[in-house]
Design a protein around this motif. Structure first.
Motif, PDB file in Angstrom:
ATOM      1  N   ILE A  33       0.851  -1.205   0.000  1.00  9.12           N
ATOM      2  CA  ILE A  33       0.000   0.000   0.000  1.00  9.12           C
ATOM      3  C   ILE A  33       0.882   1.249   0.000  1.00  9.12           C
ATOM      4  N   SER A  37       1.180   4.199  -2.840  1.00  6.96           N
ATOM      5  CA  SER A  37       1.008   5.624  -2.504  1.00  6.96           C
ATOM      6  C   SER A  37       2.160   6.445  -3.067  1.00  6.96           C
ATOM      7  N   ILE A  74      -4.547   7.330  -2.036  1.00  5.40           N
ATOM      8  CA  ILE A  74      -5.498   6.256  -1.733  1.00  5.40           C
ATOM      9  C   ILE A  74      -6.502   6.736  -0.683  1.00  5.40           C
ATOM     10  N   ASN A  77      -8.401   1.765   1.925  1.00  2.73           N
ATOM     11  CA  ASN A  77      -7.781   0.462   1.659  1.00  2.73           C
ATOM     12  C   ASN A  77      -8.352  -0.592   2.591  1.00  2.73           C
TER      13      ASN A  77
END
Ligand SMILES: *[C@@H]1O[C@H](CO)[C@@H](O)[C@H](O)[C@H]1NC(C)=O
Ligand SMILES: *[C@@H]1O[C@H](CO)[C@@H](O)[C@H](O)[C@H]1NC(C)=O
Ligand SMILES: *[C@@H]1O[C@H](CO)[C@@H](O)[C@H](O)[C@H]1NC(C)=O
Ligand SMILES: *[C@@H]1O[C@H](CO)[C@@H](O)[C@H](O)[C@H]1NC(C)=O
Ligand SMILES: *[C@@H]1O[C@H](CO)[C@@H](O)[C@H](O)[C@H]1NC(C)=O
Ligand SMILES: *[C@@H]1O[C@H](CO)[C@@H](O)[C@H](O)[C@H]1NC(C)=O
Ligand SMILES: *[C@@H]1O[C@H](CO)[C@@H](O)[C@H](O)[C@H]1NC(C)=O
Ligand SMILES: *[C@@H]1O[C@H](CO)[C@@H](O)[C@H](O)[C@H]1NC(C)=O
Length: 279
Positions: A33, A37, A74, A77
């Protein structure tokens, strides 16, 4: 003798656990993640197997040139971790108006290294795509961990997802939908008019055989993610199976939420604006 057998058994068990702990998986999805980003796939370099199979929408892509090289803001998530199959599933929603995305990614590990990484990368032109809608409805749902005493078994959770797709080519299969139940499809929400009703059953196909089901299951979250081939989804491609992800949140053996992402080959999936909205 006996003690040395026991000892090696303990060692084996310890090795197996060390190989695929929830903590190892969580570290890897956190790294994924944050790599997405920042747009630096190198943030994951230490956890990638030199042999990694990396695909986007089922096509092999060089991880160094794919979507991971874009820095994305984002908005939401979600992740599940499967210590038995040693894999993970992650959903990312990006509403940035310059280029919105909804991305689902599954990863498989061997010896703490990612050996398979497949992403379904959906954007404008994909099935019912609306990242703003995805974020809006997704944020209203509750995907908390299931209290230990209420957890379904792995088999029950997977069976709920399987029943849904078994029903696609057998009208006699009963799908364990709960109440409420809602499906979030690209960004369109079946529950939009009534969040407490079961709106998952709005008619299902009965002659569609989905192909190549790939599972990630997390009992602590009551979730099974299935990547699969969805024949006929893109009308411009005949009955070729299209890259598709369906994720089921199951509570007490019943489906509560379904999140889908479906990739079109031709923008609009060949329905010319007559099917579900594809913005
Ligand atoms: C997970 O990350 C934490 C924090 O960086 C680290 O202390 C820990 O050793 C890692 N665990 C595994 C299994 O990689
Ligand atoms: C890499 O792939 C080769 C050929 O498929 C295989 O023999 C080897 O065991 C793999 N290595 C790892 C670390 O998975
Ligand atoms: C992912 O979601 C968690 C909350 O669920 C949040 O704390 C974290 O900051 C998010 N990560 C990114 C990179 O947005
Ligand atoms: C896992 O990796 C080891 C090498 O580290 C290799 O021998 C083995 O074949 C791999 N297993 C799978 C299922 O790929
Ligand atoms: C996307 O979803 C949002 C939230 O439901 C909605 O307000 C908007 O009208 C949708 N956009 C399109 C183009 O359908
Ligand atoms: C569904 O059940 C009906 C009635 O029992 C039967 O005639 C039909 O063959 C079944 N269909 C399938 C696909 O199993
Ligand atoms: C919403 O669904 C619930 C459960 O089916 C039902 O009791 C309720 O009357 C519905 N509300 C509306 C406004 O239709
Ligand atoms: C969609 O439009 C294209 C070009 O106008 C046409 O060739 C195609 O047959 C249409 N497809 C459907 C499903 O109507």
């Amino acid at each position: 003798m006996l003690s040395s057998i026991l000892f090696s058994g303990v060692l084996l068990l310890a090795t197996a656990l060390a190989d695929c702990s929830r903590e190892m998986l969580k570290n890897a999805t956190d790294a994924y993640i944050s790599a997405q980003s920042s747009g630096h796939s190198t943030a994951m370099a230490t956890s990638l197997s030199p042999n990694i199979s990396y695909t986007e929408n089922e096509k092999p892509v060089d991880i160094k040139t794919g979507v991971l090289t874009r820095s994305l803001k984002i908005d939401l998530n979600r992740t599940i971790h499967d210590t038995i199959a040693c894999g993970t599933w992650t959903e990312l929603i990006v509403t940035d108006p310059t280029h919105p995305y909804v991305i689902q990614t599954r990863m498989l590990f061997n010896d703490s290294k990612i050996t398979t990484m497949e992403s379904i990368v959906t954007q404008k032109g994909d099935w019912a795509f609306n990242a703003t809608g995805y974020l809006y409805w997704d944020s209203m749902e509750k995907w908390d961990p299931i209290p230990a005493e209420k957890r379904d078994t792995r088999a029950v959770i997977q069976a709920a997802g399987d029943a849904y797709f078994d029903r696609f080519d057998n009208i006699n299969v009963t799908v364990p939908f709960g109440t409420p139940c809602a499906r979030l499809e690209g960004g369109a929400y079946t529950g939009a008019n009534n969040l407490t009703a079961n709106t998952c059953y709005l008619g299902l196909p009965s002659t569609t055989k989905v192909t190549n089901r790939r599972y990630i299951v997390d009992e602590t979250m009551g979730v099974v993610s299935m990547f699969l081939g969805f024949p006929g989804l893109d009308r411009s491609q005949g009955m070729a199976p299209m890259p598709d992800g369906h994720t089921f949140r199951v509570e007490g053996g019943k489906i509560k939420y379904i999140h889908t992402v479906s990739s079109c080959v031709q923008a609009g999936c060949g329905v010319n604006g007559t099917g579900p909205p594809s913005m």
